[in-house]
Write a protein that holds these residues in place. Structure first.
Motif, mmCIF file in Angstrom:
data_model
loop_
_atom_site.group_PDB
_atom_site.id
_atom_site.type_symbol
_atom_site.label_atom_id
_atom_site.label_comp_id
_atom_site.label_asym_id
_atom_site.label_seq_id
_atom_site.Cartn_x
_atom_site.Cartn_y
_atom_site.Cartn_z
ATOM 1 N N ASP A 94 0.875 -1.179 0.000
ATOM 2 C CA ASP A 94 0.000 0.000 0.000
ATOM 3 C C ASP A 94 0.912 1.229 0.000
ATOM 4 O OD1 ASP A 94 -1.703 2.110 0.457
ATOM 5 O OD2 ASP A 94 -2.811 1.155 2.085
ATOM 6 N N SER A 158 -5.748 -2.739 -6.071
ATOM 7 C CA SER A 158 -6.427 -2.123 -4.929
ATOM 8 C C SER A 158 -6.716 -0.658 -5.207
ATOM 9 C CB SER A 158 -5.568 -2.268 -3.664
ATOM 10 O OG SER A 158 -4.243 -1.843 -3.899
ATOM 11 N N HIS A 161 -4.086 2.434 -5.833
ATOM 12 C CA HIS A 161 -2.744 1.900 -6.035
ATOM 13 C C HIS A 161 -2.186 2.430 -7.349
ATOM 14 C CE1 HIS A 161 0.468 -1.084 -6.592
ATOM 15 N NE2 HIS A 161 0.355 -1.335 -5.298
ATOM 16 N N ILE A 186 -12.495 -3.533 -8.856
ATOM 17 C CA ILE A 186 -11.364 -3.656 -7.940
ATOM 18 C C ILE A 186 -11.313 -5.080 -7.389
ATOM 19 C CG2 ILE A 186 -10.482 -2.962 -5.670
ATOM 20 C CD1 ILE A 186 -11.500 -0.145 -6.278
ATOM 21 N N ASP A 188 -8.247 -6.053 -5.521
ATOM 22 C CA ASP A 188 -7.206 -6.061 -4.488
ATOM 23 C C ASP A 188 -6.104 -7.076 -4.783
ATOM 24 O OD1 ASP A 188 -8.172 -4.000 -2.802
ATOM 25 O OD2 ASP A 188 -9.700 -5.369 -2.052
#
Length: 303
Positions: A94, A158, A161, A186, A188
């Protein structure tokens, strides 16, 4: 005699300089924390970084977690700073999670290089990354060339991102410019989500003619879902990374294409740039690395 003495002094100085440079390299300790140790692409980045560090006589401490975990990765960066390493390479889970840690690294004068994904912080002095937008644009152009109409489903990373957004945008721009509707979901970076999303949309939307996954394992999940529904032959499925399993799938006529990232060069360049920063040298703020389209036409060249 004076000439011999001078030559001796020059030789001694040269040897001393070389030894000093070697000592500097040997004394350096850098930390690396990648996305995870269970991802083929990131395994390659880590191996390349370790090999480059070994070549340069530098100690590399790999603090990568076994699975993607943003909190664990932030803790790893904090541990590296407390260990007093000379520099840090981050392949972020992240890219929004490091502000306080990077503030601390800046205070302590520990340079930081990002690899694969940009981190929006003034202390990150260098980014080594596939040119994701351009590479995804190549994938988008390929998809447009392969389909006559219909909707393109994009399986994304994500939210927020940087890498995932660039890959989404490259394909989305190309597809929409050619008049195709685009559906973005999305996921992730989760393979199970890619599978479930593919199943759900193929069952509810008969207009889908192509699927782009922002990561290669997600593309394999889409292949599995389409195969189970008996719709694989009607779809163009494209991934991103160039993982070995995906190349096998392309060769078998299942997955249509992928964009190969040069993870070996990415790991090596990240170490090179970090060492340059540690030594006070000027290094590129951005080192772009080209993506390569792999299809059934050239897959044999990459296996």
């Amino acid at each position: 005699m004076k000439l011999k003495h001078l030559k001796g002094m020059v030789a001694t100085l040269a040897v001393t300089t070389v030894m000093a440079g070697a000592a500097l390299a040997e004394d350096l300790r850098i930390a690396y924390t990648g996305y995870s140790t269970d991802n083929t692409f990131w395994i390659g980045v880590a191996k390349a970084a370790a090999a480059k560090a070994d070549e340069m006589g530098i100690e590399l401490i790999d603090l990568t977690a076994s699975s993607p975990d943003a909190a664990a990765q932030k803790d790893a960066v904090d541990r590296a700073i407390n260990m007093g390493v000379d520099g840090i390479i981050i392949g972020s889970v992240d890219n929004r999670a490091f502000d306080a840690s990077l503030d601390n690294a800046k205070r302590k004068g520990i340079p930081v290089v990002a690899v694969d994904t940009g981190i929006d912080h003034e202390h990150v002095a260098s980014l080594v990354q596939t040119d994701n937008l351009a590479a995804a644009g190549i994938a988008g152009d390929y998809i447009v060339d392969q389909i006559e109409g219909g909707t393109v489903l994009i399986l994304g990373g994500s939210a927020g991102h940087q890498t995932g957004n660039a890959r989404r945008d490259g394909v989305k721009t190309a597809a929409e410019a050619a008049g195709h509707e685009v559906i973005f979901q999305i996921c992730d970076w989760q393979d199970a989500c890619a599978y479930e999303t593919t199943v759900n949309f193929l069952q509810s939307n008969s207009d889908i003619t192509a699927i782009f996954s922002a990561w290669d394992p997600g593309a394999l999940a889409a292949v599995s879902a389409a195969t189970e529904l008996g719709k694989l032959d009607d779809l163009v499925i494209v991934g991103f990374d160039g993982n070995p399993a995906n190349l096998v799938s392309i060769e078998a006529g299942e997955q249509s294409a992928t964009i190969k990232q040069d993870n070996t060069r990415m790991g090596a360049e990240a170490v090179t740039n970090l060492v340059g920063l540690i030594k006070g040298e000027s290094v590129p703020a951005f080192t772009p690395i080209d993506g390569i389209l792999i299809t059934s036409d050239n897959v044999a060249d990459f296996k």
